[in-house]
Design an enzyme around this catalytic site. Sequence first.
Site, PDB file in Angstrom:
ATOM      1  CE  LYS A  47     -11.232   0.406  -5.486  1.00 22.67           C
ATOM      2  NZ  LYS A  47     -11.519  -0.703  -4.156  1.00 22.67           N
ATOM      3  CB  VAL A  93      -6.881  -5.851   7.341  1.00 22.47           C
ATOM      4  CG1 VAL A  93      -6.433  -7.220   7.411  1.00 22.47           C
ATOM      5  CG2 VAL A  93      -7.482  -4.795   6.775  1.00 22.47           C
ATOM      6  N   GLY A 113       3.464  -6.378   7.139  1.00 21.07           N
ATOM      7  CA  GLY A 113       2.672  -5.053   7.255  1.00 21.07           C
ATOM      8  C   GLY A 113       1.418  -5.831   8.381  1.00 21.07           C
ATOM      9  CB  VAL A 114       0.918  -5.857  11.813  1.00 23.64           C
ATOM     10  CG1 VAL A 114       1.841  -6.699  12.041  1.00 23.64           C
ATOM     11  CG2 VAL A 114       2.975  -4.043  12.159  1.00 23.64           C
ATOM     12  N   GLY A 115      -1.047  -3.324  10.020  1.00 23.67           N
ATOM     13  CA  GLY A 115      -1.466  -2.177   9.700  1.00 23.67           C
ATOM     14  C   GLY A 115      -2.606  -2.676  10.602  1.00 23.67           C
TER      15      GLY A 115
HETATM   16  P1  NAD Z   1      -2.738  -0.001   6.815  1.00 20.67           P
HETATM   17  O1  NAD Z   1      -2.397   1.072   6.501  1.00 20.67           O
HETATM   18  O2  NAD Z   1      -4.091  -0.363   8.565  1.00 20.67           O
HETATM   19  O3  NAD Z   1      -1.449  -1.267   7.078  1.00 20.67           O
HETATM   20  C1  NAD Z   1      -0.560  -1.282   5.920  1.00 20.67           C
HETATM   21  C2  NAD Z   1       0.734  -1.564   6.721  1.00 20.67           C
HETATM   22  O4  NAD Z   1       1.514  -2.247   6.073  1.00 20.67           O
HETATM   23  C3  NAD Z   1       1.258  -0.223   7.758  1.00 20.67           C
HETATM   24  O5  NAD Z   1       1.434  -0.717   9.342  1.00 20.67           O
HETATM   25  C4  NAD Z   1       2.370   0.146   6.591  1.00 20.67           C
HETATM   26  O6  NAD Z   1       3.679   0.447   7.986  1.00 20.67           O
HETATM   27  C5  NAD Z   1       3.269  -1.435   6.631  1.00 20.67           C
HETATM   28  N1  NAD Z   1       3.709  -1.357   5.406  1.00 20.67           N
HETATM   29  C6  NAD Z   1       3.118  -0.336   3.984  1.00 20.67           C
HETATM   30  N2  NAD Z   1       4.854  -0.557   3.198  1.00 20.67           N
HETATM   31  C7  NAD Z   1       5.259  -1.356   3.654  1.00 20.67           C
HETATM   32  C8  NAD Z   1       6.408  -2.494   2.791  1.00 20.67           C
HETATM   33  N3  NAD Z   1       6.429  -2.401   2.128  1.00 20.67           N
HETATM   34  N4  NAD Z   1       6.688  -3.664   3.794  1.00 20.67           N
HETATM   35  C9  NAD Z   1       6.444  -4.033   5.460  1.00 20.67           C
HETATM   36  N5  NAD Z   1       4.821  -3.203   6.109  1.00 20.67           N
HETATM   37  C10 NAD Z   1       4.637  -1.847   5.457  1.00 20.67           C
HETATM   38  O7  NAD Z   1      -4.220  -1.660   5.743  1.00 20.67           O
HETATM   39  P2  NAD Z   1      -4.770  -1.756   6.178  1.00 20.67           P
HETATM   40  O8  NAD Z   1      -6.124  -1.853   5.416  1.00 20.67           O
HETATM   41  O9  NAD Z   1      -4.435  -2.888   7.455  1.00 20.67           O
HETATM   42  O10 NAD Z   1      -5.424  -2.763   4.798  1.00 20.67           O
HETATM   43  C11 NAD Z   1      -3.944  -3.974   5.084  1.00 20.67           C
HETATM   44  C12 NAD Z   1      -3.928  -4.326   3.290  1.00 20.67           C
HETATM   45  O11 NAD Z   1      -4.833  -4.801   2.715  1.00 20.67           O
HETATM   46  C13 NAD Z   1      -4.136  -3.411   1.643  1.00 20.67           C
HETATM   47  O12 NAD Z   1      -2.962  -3.514   0.712  1.00 20.67           O
HETATM   48  C14 NAD Z   1      -4.982  -3.304   1.608  1.00 20.67           C
HETATM   49  O13 NAD Z   1      -5.128  -3.119   0.173  1.00 20.67           O
HETATM   50  C15 NAD Z   1      -6.309  -4.928   1.917  1.00 20.67           C
HETATM   51  N6  NAD Z   1      -7.386  -5.007   2.156  1.00 20.67           N
HETATM   52  C16 NAD Z   1      -7.580  -3.970   3.596  1.00 20.67           C
HETATM   53  C17 NAD Z   1      -8.651  -4.461   3.305  1.00 20.67           C
HETATM   54  C18 NAD Z   1      -9.326  -3.131   4.951  1.00 20.67           C
HETATM   55  O14 NAD Z   1     -11.055  -3.922   5.397  1.00 20.67           O
HETATM   56  N7  NAD Z   1      -9.267  -2.732   5.684  1.00 20.67           N
HETATM   57  C19 NAD Z   1      -9.583  -4.706   2.758  1.00 20.67           C
HETATM   58  C20 NAD Z   1      -9.535  -5.346   1.633  1.00 20.67           C
HETATM   59  C21 NAD Z   1      -8.083  -5.524   1.612  1.00 20.67           C
END
Ligand code: NAD
Length: 365
Positions: free
Chosen positions: A93, A197, A193-195
Amino acid sequence: MKAEIIESKDLKNDPVFGQLSFNNHEQIVFCNDEDTGLKAIIGIHNTTLGPALGGTRMWQYKSEYEALNDVLRLSRGMTYKSAITGLKLGGGKAVIIGDAKTQKNDRLMRRFGEFVNSLGGKYITAEDVGMETRDMDIIKEVTPHVTGVSETIGGSGNPSPITAYGVYMGMKAAAKYKFGSDNLAGKKVLVQGVGHVGETLVQHITEEGAQVILNDINEKRLEELSKKYNANVVLGDDVYGLDIDIYAPCALGATLNDDTINQLQAKIVAGAANNQLANELRHGSLLQEKGIAYAPDFLINAGGIINVYAEVSGYSRDEIQERTENIYNTTLEIFNLAEKENITTHQAAFNIAQARIDSAKKDKN
Ligand code: NAD
């Protein structure tokens, strides 16, 4: 060698080698460039199974200790994530110290890419927090050792849908173990967290008939998604005591701690966030004691690494899908092993990953 779960350590006295040996890292590269202001650290934890692949994070760390600690934790995590998933990859990393919004520019990215290139493929980079596909495209100008580049230049595209699919598989396996059936229909699932993923996960589980509760700090998004998926919403962070079957952390790490586990009503924890256990040993055990089935984060969120691995291995979309689907079997295997050996699921996953590394090491020697 038995897999050892580490706890964080005060780095003040042994900032480099103390931490280095503690984590058993192979190599750490400090990258400094006066002209661009680049200050980065590349952590190469283990290359027994293959080149160390892991993303680059750009973050305004409060101190260099914090940056070093972060890269070491993350690169070690990548070793185990790839090993448990059965990929021929090691763990690495990188972190760039700085504010991605104000300090990132193409020159800085190119210079960082040159440092990656100087490692001759021992470390392969990808996207992480503070990075975008476009940054990987810039890095690609100076090194072939980068993944997650645009599809137009041979990249694997957005990993989030495949990550969400893996989390869905892990959740179903946890349900099979805990409830005797992997059918999620009628199960109350809190998705925090509805981003990228989280939303796709919501889509999969609503299609299966789960009762979904959405939580996010972005209220606009909550409103939009609650309509789209006909889901309930809960605002704020007072969510751990809710009457739910499954808690899916898909926002931040370390949400499983003394305070939250004490309140948790869920029977299963299965989500995408990295490093969900604030303390791997303590909080893994607390969940076990409460009888909460915890699907290890580094296993069930591995869809993203499987997706970028396609750029190195030449996997087809079908192979990516198949490997991600297999997260179901591996998760079940881990629940059964943990129960048989009376250890936490986190430790069970570590043990299997470590056994794969040890066996590959033996074959090499
Ligand atoms: P993202 O930034 O698209 O979504 C994160 C969501 O969480 C956002 O909607 C944000 O507003 C919300 N959030 C932030 N703080 C919060 C809180 N305190 N309470 C509630 N909601 C909150 O990220 P993502 O790409 O969807 O990834 C989500 C998680 O999965 C992260 O921890 C990331 O490290 C992990 N992850 C992602 C991937 C990937 O392929 N994107 C792969 C492995 C792990």
